[in-house]
Write a protein that holds these residues in place. Structure first.
Motif, PDB file in Angstrom:
ATOM      1  N   TYR A 376      -3.259  15.687 -34.998  1.00  0.00           N
ATOM      2  CA  TYR A 376      -2.386  15.956 -33.641  1.00  0.00           C
ATOM      3  C   TYR A 376      -2.677  17.584 -33.322  1.00  0.00           C
ATOM      4  O   TYR A 376      -3.085  18.045 -32.385  1.00  0.00           O
ATOM      5  CB  TYR A 376      -1.143  15.884 -33.771  1.00  0.00           C
ATOM      6  N   LEU A 412      -1.114  10.443 -31.915  1.00  0.00           N
ATOM      7  CA  LEU A 412      -0.669  10.441 -30.168  1.00  0.00           C
ATOM      8  C   LEU A 412       0.951  10.107 -30.263  1.00  0.00           C
ATOM      9  O   LEU A 412       1.501  10.389 -29.371  1.00  0.00           O
ATOM     10  CB  LEU A 412      -1.424   9.117 -29.899  1.00  0.00           C
ATOM     11  N   ALA A 415       2.246  13.454 -30.245  1.00  0.00           N
ATOM     12  CA  ALA A 415       2.030  13.840 -28.705  1.00  0.00           C
ATOM     13  C   ALA A 415       3.028  13.365 -27.870  1.00  0.00           C
ATOM     14  O   ALA A 415       3.468  14.074 -26.935  1.00  0.00           O
ATOM     15  CB  ALA A 415       0.667  13.938 -28.611  1.00  0.00           C
ATOM     16  N   GLU A 416       3.341  12.132 -27.922  1.00  0.00           N
ATOM     17  CA  GLU A 416       4.262  11.544 -26.921  1.00  0.00           C
ATOM     18  C   GLU A 416       5.411  11.869 -26.929  1.00  0.00           C
ATOM     19  O   GLU A 416       6.246  12.262 -26.018  1.00  0.00           O
ATOM     20  CB  GLU A 416       4.317  10.015 -27.301  1.00  0.00           C
ATOM     21  N   LEU A 429      -2.831  17.955 -22.568  1.00  0.00           N
ATOM     22  CA  LEU A 429      -3.063  16.651 -22.619  1.00  0.00           C
ATOM     23  C   LEU A 429      -4.481  16.331 -22.142  1.00  0.00           C
ATOM     24  O   LEU A 429      -4.951  15.400 -22.667  1.00  0.00           O
ATOM     25  CB  LEU A 429      -2.273  16.332 -21.201  1.00  0.00           C
ATOM     26  N   ILE A 432      -6.433  16.712 -25.625  1.00  0.00           N
ATOM     27  CA  ILE A 432      -5.890  15.481 -26.587  1.00  0.00           C
ATOM     28  C   ILE A 432      -7.007  14.353 -26.086  1.00  0.00           C
ATOM     29  O   ILE A 432      -7.367  13.948 -26.945  1.00  0.00           O
ATOM     30  CB  ILE A 432      -4.560  15.072 -26.489  1.00  0.00           C
ATOM     31  N   HIS A 433      -7.160  14.150 -24.692  1.00  0.00           N
ATOM     32  CA  HIS A 433      -7.893  13.212 -24.308  1.00  0.00           C
ATOM     33  C   HIS A 433      -9.237  13.334 -24.588  1.00  0.00           C
ATOM     34  O   HIS A 433     -10.100  12.420 -25.085  1.00  0.00           O
ATOM     35  CB  HIS A 433      -7.711  12.899 -22.684  1.00  0.00           C
ATOM     36  N   LEU A 485      -1.753  10.267 -21.797  1.00  0.00           N
ATOM     37  CA  LEU A 485      -1.778   9.812 -23.300  1.00  0.00           C
ATOM     38  C   LEU A 485      -2.042   7.962 -23.230  1.00  0.00           C
ATOM     39  O   LEU A 485      -2.399   7.491 -23.976  1.00  0.00           O
ATOM     40  CB  LEU A 485      -0.297   9.945 -24.009  1.00  0.00           C
ATOM     41  N   CYS A 488      -5.469   7.307 -23.489  1.00  0.00           N
ATOM     42  CA  CYS A 488      -6.179   7.711 -24.922  1.00  0.00           C
ATOM     43  C   CYS A 488      -5.734   6.201 -25.550  1.00  0.00           C
ATOM     44  O   CYS A 488      -6.847   5.686 -26.162  1.00  0.00           O
ATOM     45  CB  CYS A 488      -5.375   8.696 -25.779  1.00  0.00           C
ATOM     46  N   GLU A 527       3.305   6.222 -23.604  1.00  0.00           N
ATOM     47  CA  GLU A 527       4.343   7.111 -23.081  1.00  0.00           C
ATOM     48  C   GLU A 527       5.658   6.046 -22.919  1.00  0.00           C
ATOM     49  O   GLU A 527       5.581   4.928 -22.835  1.00  0.00           O
ATOM     50  CB  GLU A 527       4.036   7.805 -22.030  1.00  0.00           C
TER      51      GLU A 527
END
Length: 594
Positions: A376, A412, A415-416, A429, A432-433, A485, A488, A527
């Protein structure tokens, strides 16, 4: 609070420094008691009384130490008697080297320059000094030479002068032996008192800390003793084969000095290389001696030692360097020798004391972050290189699907959780993607390259396999839910299904779904999403693709507690909370059509 902790730490360091004359022998005795305790217990198991067992163990250790010291003295005396011959050989080699370089060269010019500068610095006012010199022709000013003679020392004075340099080492050794015997006699009583000092109300934690420290120190000393003894034997035999004189001395010295972290082997190599340069008729013996140390030390330190010791020390490489610097500054050469075991004890106790956890984090060998947190963190910084290296390292011992399930989805989910609290902006974001896309693309390219290199090799679980003709049919569409997210999550699920042999693809387009080309539609949510939104999504795709199976893949934190790989059928809908459950639901659909 921080200032008070800093003040306490400064006071502790100052106390260690100013009381080093007392604490160093005690520390050596404590560490030696850990080494000799197994021997004492072995004697006691043979029905030997404790007092005799302790004295026998200490006597055996002293006998070994005195034998080694006697061997060193014999070899040193022999080396001293041969030094004049070695000096002449070395001088001849230097003359030959100077003749090869030439009488006029860089070395000679540099030497002359240094000599002139030294002469100028020593007599800056040489001109004035000449004028100030008294005239030797004047008898009144002629200096009278005076010689001072000391009487010859008597027998007692000579004996005292000889023993004075040995007083401090023998005194320290005696103190260490006395403390060692005392610690071995009173081992259990001292252990109980230490537990009472730390807090008798928490016996389990204190006992675990002491047992952990004892076991780690025991393994450390045993493995280091075996490795260093083997290193010394190899060096001694190698030097004997090369022809370096006094090879047993250099082997023993190499064994002892290798207990010093990092620089011990370098120090042990210096004297044999110099002696080889003085003994050999040319530079061949010197080069072979240097090559011996250059091969044996890296092989021992970087190949054999990690295999034998593993993580038994419990210290990170940075901790070993920091500890060596700190204890050397604090206690001198003995501090350097004791740096690793002392720091190991500190880290072990910090692991079991809540207020000292920061020491374990800074100096221990445990990873500072979990694999999910590491992935992460790389996603947040937009650094796919380290994340890809982590994925490749995991694939050496696990499958790609397991990496997706355990590491990538775990990252992830972190991250969520941050996104739900509004901590992630659009830039992070997007980082991350992009990182997730790079990881999946790299893993696919690696698998493709391996497949092309060995086309006849059987497919392993978690690797890209040939798509089964029965599964090829209509494609499986992995559609993201609402946010970035979820995109992803759709990428991960699609690649995992490809590795199981399904014709899966990521799609946000509606044309093929409306045309009835979808066999299965997998809607991926990472999410948080409401039940009303889920029901609406299922109804929408059921109307547009009546024959398709709708799988709702919910991979977020609110479903992470549900660890069972399940697929609950609700009419045309399946609910999946893991990647394996998605593949299972898709396989059910395929079997039904067959």
């Amino acid at each position: 609070m921080a200032f008070s902790n800093f003040l306490i730490g400064a006071l502790v360091v100052a106390a260690l420094y100013f009381t080093r004359e007392i604490l160093v022998p005690i520390a050596v005795a404590v560490l030696l008691s850990f080494v000799l305790s197994p021997l004492v217990r072995a004697f006691q198991r043979m029905k030997v009384p404790r007092s005799i067992a302790v004295l026998s163990a200490v006597s055996l250790a002293l006998a070994i130490a005195l034998s080694l010291a006697a061997m060193v003295m014999i070899e040193v005396n022999q080396l001293a008697s041969d030094l004049p011959r070695y000096q002449s050989t070395l001088g001849e080699k230097i003359h030959n080297l100077r003749d090869r370089i030439g009488s006029v060269g860089v070395l000679k010019n540099a030497s002359s320059l240094l000599k002139n500068l030294d002469r100028e610095l020593k007599s800056p006012g040489s001109g004035d000094a000449e004028t100030a010199k008294p005239s030797l022709s004047d008898p009144a000013r002629t200096p009278i030479p005076v010689e001072v003679h000391q009487p010859d020392p008597g027998a007692s004075e000579a004996l005292i002068a000889m023993l004075r340099p040995l007083a401090a080492p023998f005194t320290t050794t005696g103190i260490v032996v006395i403390f060692l015997i005392f610690f071995l006699f009173q081992r259990e009583d001292l252990r109980d008192r230490f537990i009472r000092l730390l807090g008798s109300e928490d016996l389990e934690r204190t006992t675990a800390a002491l047992d952990d420290a004892g076991q780690r120190l025991g393994r450390l000393f045993l493995t280091q003793l075996i490795l260093n003894a083997t290193f010394g034997v190899v060096i001694g035999l190698g030097l004997a084969v090369i022809g370096v004189p006094n090879s047993p001395l250099w082997g023993l010295l190499a064994m002892i000095l290798r207990f010093v972290p990092y620089i011990g082997a370098i120090l042990a190599a210096g004297l044999p290389i110099a002696l080889a340069a003085a003994v050999g008729s040319d530079w061949t013996m010197t080069l072979w001696t240097a090559a011996l140390f250059a091969v044996v030390e890296p092989l021992t330190g970087h190949v054999v030692e990690p295999l034998v010791c593993g993580r038994s020390a419990g210290l990170s490489p940075v901790a070993v360097v920091v500890a060596a610097s700190f204890w050397t500054w604090l206690w001198g050469p003995l501090g350097l020798l004791l740096s690793t075991p002392l720091t190991l004890c500190l880290v072990v106790f910090a692991r079991h004391v809540d207020r000292l956890q920061f020491i374990d984090v800074m100096l221990g060998d445990q990873p500072a972050l979990t694999p999910q947190q590491t992935a992460y963190q790389r996603m947040l910084t937009g650094d796919p290189i380290d994340a890809i290296e982590q994925a490749r390292s995991y694939l050496k011992k696990g499958s790609a699907v397991a990496y997706y399930e355990e590491i990538l989805l775990g990252a992830l989910r972190l991250a969520e959780a941050d996104a739900a609290q509004g901590r992630l902006d659009d830039v992070r974001l997007e980082n991350i993607h992009e990182t997730v896309s790079e990881i999946i693309e790299d893993m696919a390219s690696q698998e493709t390259a391996e497949g092309n290199a060995s086309a006849e090799a059987p497919a392993k679980k978690g690797k890209i396999v040939n798509i089964d003709a029965r599964k090829l049919g209509k494609p499986i569409f992995c559609i993201p839910g609402l946010g970035r997210l979820d995109d992803c999550a759709a990428l991960i699920v699609a690649d995992a299904l490809k590795r199981e042999g399904f014709n899966a693809r990521v799609s946000g387009a509606d044309t093929e779904i409306d045309a009835g080309n979808a066999e299965t539609i997998c809607v991926c949510f990472l999410e948080e999403v409401s039940e009303a939104r889920l029901s609406f999504t299922v109804r929408k795709f059921s109307r547009r693709a009546a024959s398709a199976r709708i799988i709702v893949c919910r991979l977020g934190n609110q479903f992470e507690a549900d660890k069972e790989q399940r697929s609950d059928d609700v009419g045309p809908q399946s609910l999946a909370t893991t990647i394996a459950a998605v593949a299972k639901s898709t396989s059910v659909k395929t079997r039904r059509e067959q």
